[in-house]
Write an enzyme that holds these catalytic residues in place. Structure first.
Site, short mmCIF file in Angstrom:
data_model
loop_
_atom_site.label_atom_id
_atom_site.label_comp_id
_atom_site.label_asym_id
_atom_site.label_seq_id
_atom_site.Cartn_x
_atom_site.Cartn_y
_atom_site.Cartn_z
N LYS A 1 0.86 -1.19 0.00
CA LYS A 1 0.00 0.00 0.00
C LYS A 1 0.89 1.24 0.00
O LYS A 1 1.96 1.23 0.63
CB LYS A 1 -0.87 -0.08 1.27
CG LYS A 1 -1.95 0.94 1.44
CD LYS A 1 -2.69 0.64 2.75
CE LYS A 1 -3.85 1.56 3.03
NZ LYS A 1 -4.53 1.22 4.30
N SER B 1 -9.34 0.62 3.37
CA SER B 1 -8.60 1.53 2.53
C SER B 1 -7.42 0.88 1.78
O SER B 1 -6.87 1.51 0.90
CB SER B 1 -8.06 2.69 3.37
OG SER B 1 -7.13 2.22 4.34
N SER C 1 -9.32 -1.77 7.41
CA SER C 1 -8.71 -1.50 6.11
C SER C 1 -7.95 -2.67 5.48
O SER C 1 -7.57 -2.60 4.32
CB SER C 1 -7.79 -0.29 6.18
OG SER C 1 -8.57 0.88 6.26
#
Ligand SMILES: *[C@@H]1O[C@H](CO)[C@@H](O)[C@H](O)[C@H]1NC(C)=O
Ligand SMILES: *[C@@H]1O[C@H](CO)[C@@H](O)[C@H](O)[C@H]1NC(C)=O
Ligand SMILES: *[C@@H]1O[C@H](CO)[C@@H](O)[C@H](O)[C@H]1NC(C)=O
Ligand SMILES: *[C@@H]1O[C@H](CO)[C@@H](O)[C@H](O)[C@H]1NC(C)=O
Ligand SMILES: *[C@@H]1O[C@H](CO)[C@@H](O)[C@H](O)[C@H]1NC(C)=O
Ligand SMILES: *[C@@H]1O[C@H](CO)[C@@H](O)[C@H](O)[C@H]1NC(C)=O
Ligand SMILES: *[C@@H]1O[C@H](CO)[C@@H](O)[C@H](O)[C@H]1NC(C)=O
Length: 576
Positions: free
Chosen positions: A127, A208, A232
């Protein structure tokens, strides 16, 4: 990422870097055929004869071991897959310009007889909030941090490099891991644009850690790293029909990770199988002097990692699970209740004992009946019992500390980010739409709320932190204890999100495994297993045993491939 030139340049780089002659490999890549209307809409294709689709890390290792595959060719094939799918799902924010060179070095090492472990030569993404000190940016999806330099690789990245894994690139995400806004398009960032799930491009792709979940689910990468403050990792894993592992806070270092809240942030792993996710977990956990929360794991972790706990379905004969029906299951919709219920029956038929009705103590107070709501305490009139109360304060302090360690940037504090977003409202949504960006309907209200706290840890802060941590920890621990016996885990739905919210506040681990897809959206849902702090070994044992049971039975409630629903649509924002 967008140009064909980049592609040929990378290929050339790979060919030069290792002299491993990817052009010499035969047979050549098979042409891609887009069979519109077929379930196999965007076929993964062969990788120089190796079946890439749904390949496990062990499959890749075996092929590299017998010389039929190299890390360079594997990286090349994932690049090809990424170029093929990027315009649809946008799972990668930035490709590592050095990926082929790294792969080539690892191939050379293998040729010289050194194999570092199960991740040697295996490509992965992280990420974009996980720092890398290399030729990649680390920006949490925001243009504000473009060009900034981090002091060092994030601890988890350094460990993955040591394990021989190949950093393929940065995955797209919800900007600033969703801290910035309370009404936003999940999976969107100014720098990365909208990530979309290959299961249905028109809806929330999960977030996320969107690109991490989407990429693994669509076979554009072998495995991935994400971060979770409250859902997330688990949410995008669930929605993209893959395994997501959110460890106990402090098992995996947050050193070098763009923070949200020190009390809840945890780096987690994504894989198409439990084993793949566990290989990644084994590589990254451990004590780090740059994250003092990791000190707490001393004496609580196994000596030889978590792989030895991987089990077959036979292990289920010994298991006793709890079902917190009123705490979580009542909020799952009918289709999910049916699917997960079938799965529970299957688990029982494999010999496990299931106790229905072992509840989270005080669930009537702490579980939000309307679904995920990190300000639920405030919603019921008690800001001093709300997660958002301390997350807002933590973010202020934690982000300022993170930013202070960067060089080559004028962004030194949260105030600078807010100002940047105002100055660049079109891309960064400083103001509520229509005065900003359609993906950020409420502008940057999350940042403004954090800014307003000035980072002050007052009595309300400490009451809220103490309340959320102790009520959820006691609640989970109580549910795990039945007539004086410790249960092996709590089986829970992870949609619509209350279970991962309670685990997040507790800082306790959670794993989700694929459990089917919804007929209306085509998006995945998962079966979660909850446990107490540092009980990752239990999660590994039972998640792998249940996965084995799914794979050896005819149940439809398991991982299925993406169906690319709505692939012609590019709606923005995506509905939550
Ligand atoms: C090498 O291993 C792969 C994966 O197990 C297998 O598909 C392939 O047939 C093997 N090739 C050779 C030449 O042994
Ligand atoms: C880590 O260090 C910070 C700052 O020194 C301190 O406030 C915090 O309590 C420590 N946390 C743990 C878990 O040791
Ligand atoms: C069941 O648990 C017992 C005690 O923990 C252990 O000795 C035994 O090997 C387990 N059996 C299986 C099939 O896992
Ligand atoms: C659990 O018990 C409730 C009633 O309390 C029932 O409605 C539900 O079907 C049961 N679920 C399972 C999975 O046994
Ligand atoms: C979020 O913004 C959209 C678009 O402005 C609006 O329709 C929706 O009601 C908002 N949602 C909430 C929860 O405020
Ligand atoms: C929060 O404040 C209320 C008074 O408004 C009080 O009754 C309650 O005990 C407080 N909660 C905690 C956890 O301190
Ligand atoms: C995508 O999901 C939405 C929401 O469930 C649904 O309305 C829509 O029909 C789905 N798209 C396709 C092409 O099935």
């Amino acid at each position: 990422m967008r140009s064909v030139c980049a592609w040929s340049a990378l290929l050339a780089a790979g060919a030069h870097a290792g002299g491993l002659g990817i052009f010499e490999l035969t047979p050549p890549l098979i042409p891609l055929v887009q069979n519109a209307g077929s379930p196999a809409l965007f076929p993964v294709g062969d990788c120089f004869g190796f079946a890439l689709e749904e390949a496990t890390i062990d499959d890749m290792q075996k092929a590299m071991q017998n010389g039929s595959l190299t890390s360079v060719s594997l990286v090349t094939c994932y690049m090809r897959r990424t170029f093929q799918t990027q315009q649809y799902i946008n799972s990668v924010l930035q490709m590592n310009p050095d990926a082929l060179a790294i792969a080539s070095q690892l191939d050379a090492e293998r040729s010289a007889g050194k194999v570092r472990g199960p991740l040697h030569g295996i490509p992965f993404t992280v990420k974009d909030n996980i720092g890398t000190k290399d030729n990649l940016e680390t920006t949490a999806g925001s243009w504000a941090l473009l060009g900034s330099r981090v002091p060092r690789d994030a601890h988890v990245v350094a460990k993955l490099r040591d394990a021989g894994a190949v950093l393929f690139g940065k995955a797209t995400l919800s900007e600033w891991a969703d801290m910035r806004s309370n009404n936003y398009s999940e999976g969107y960032s100014g720098r990365g644009g909208q990530c979309r799930s290959a299961y249905n491009l028109t809806v929330n792709p999960g977030g996320s850690s969107s690109g991490s979940g989407v990429g693994v689910g669509a076979n554009t990468i072998a495995f991935s790293m994400g971060t979770e403050t409250d859902g997330s990792v688990i949410n995008p894993a669930m929605r993209n029909s893959i395994v997501g592992f959110k460890p106990t806070v402090g098992l995996t270092s947050r050193g070098g990770v763009i923070p949200e809240s020190e009390h809840q942030d945890s780096v987690g792993t994504f894989g198409r199988t439990v084993r793949d996710a566990v290989y990644a977990l084994d590589a990254i956990y451990g004590v780090d002097s740059n994250d003092n929360y990791t000190l707490a794991q001393k004496g609580k972790t196994p000596n030889n990692g978590y792989v030895p706990f991987l089990s077959s379905k036979d292990a289920l004969k010994n298991a006793t699970f709890g079902i917190p029906w009123n705490s979580f299951w009542v909020y799952a919709n009918a289709e999910q209740q049916k699917g997960l219920g079938e799965l529970v029956k299957l688990i029982q038929s494999a010999g496990a004992t299931v106790i229905n009705g072992t509840e989270i103590t005080n669930y009537q107070t702490i579980v939000s009946p309307q679904g995920w709501n990190w300000d639920y305490g405030t919603s019921r009139g008690f800001p001093n019992e709300s997660e958002y109360t301390y997350v807002k304060v933590d973010f202020y302090n934690n982000i300022n500390k993170y930013l202070s360690q960067l060089t080559n940037t004028k962004i030194r504090t949260i105030n600078d980010i807010v100002q940047y977003n105002n100055d660049n409202a079109g891309t960064e949504g400083g103001f509520p739409f229509p005065n900003g960006n359609p993906a950020f309907a409420s502008g940057q209200d999350g940042f403004l709320a954090s800014l307003a706290t000035k980072g002050i840890q007052d009595q309300t802060y400490f009451q809220a932190l103490e309340f959320c941590q102790s009520s959820t920890r006691n609640g989970i621990d109580d549910a795990l204890s039945y007539k004086g016996k410790k249960l092996n885990g709590l089986l829970v739905p992870v949609d619509p999100g209350q279970s991962y919210q309670i685990a997040a506040q507790a800082g306790y681990p959670l794993v989700t495994i694929p459990a089917g897809v919804y007929s209306d959206s085509g998006m995945g849902f998962g079966l979660g297993i909850m446990q107490t702090a540092w009980a990752e070994a239990e999660l590994v044992r039972w998640a792998s045993a249940i996965e084995d049971l799914q794979r050896t039975s005819s149940t439809p409630y398991k991982r299925t491939l993406p169906t690319w629903r709505g692939y012609l649509q590019r709606n923005l924002p995506v509905p939550l």
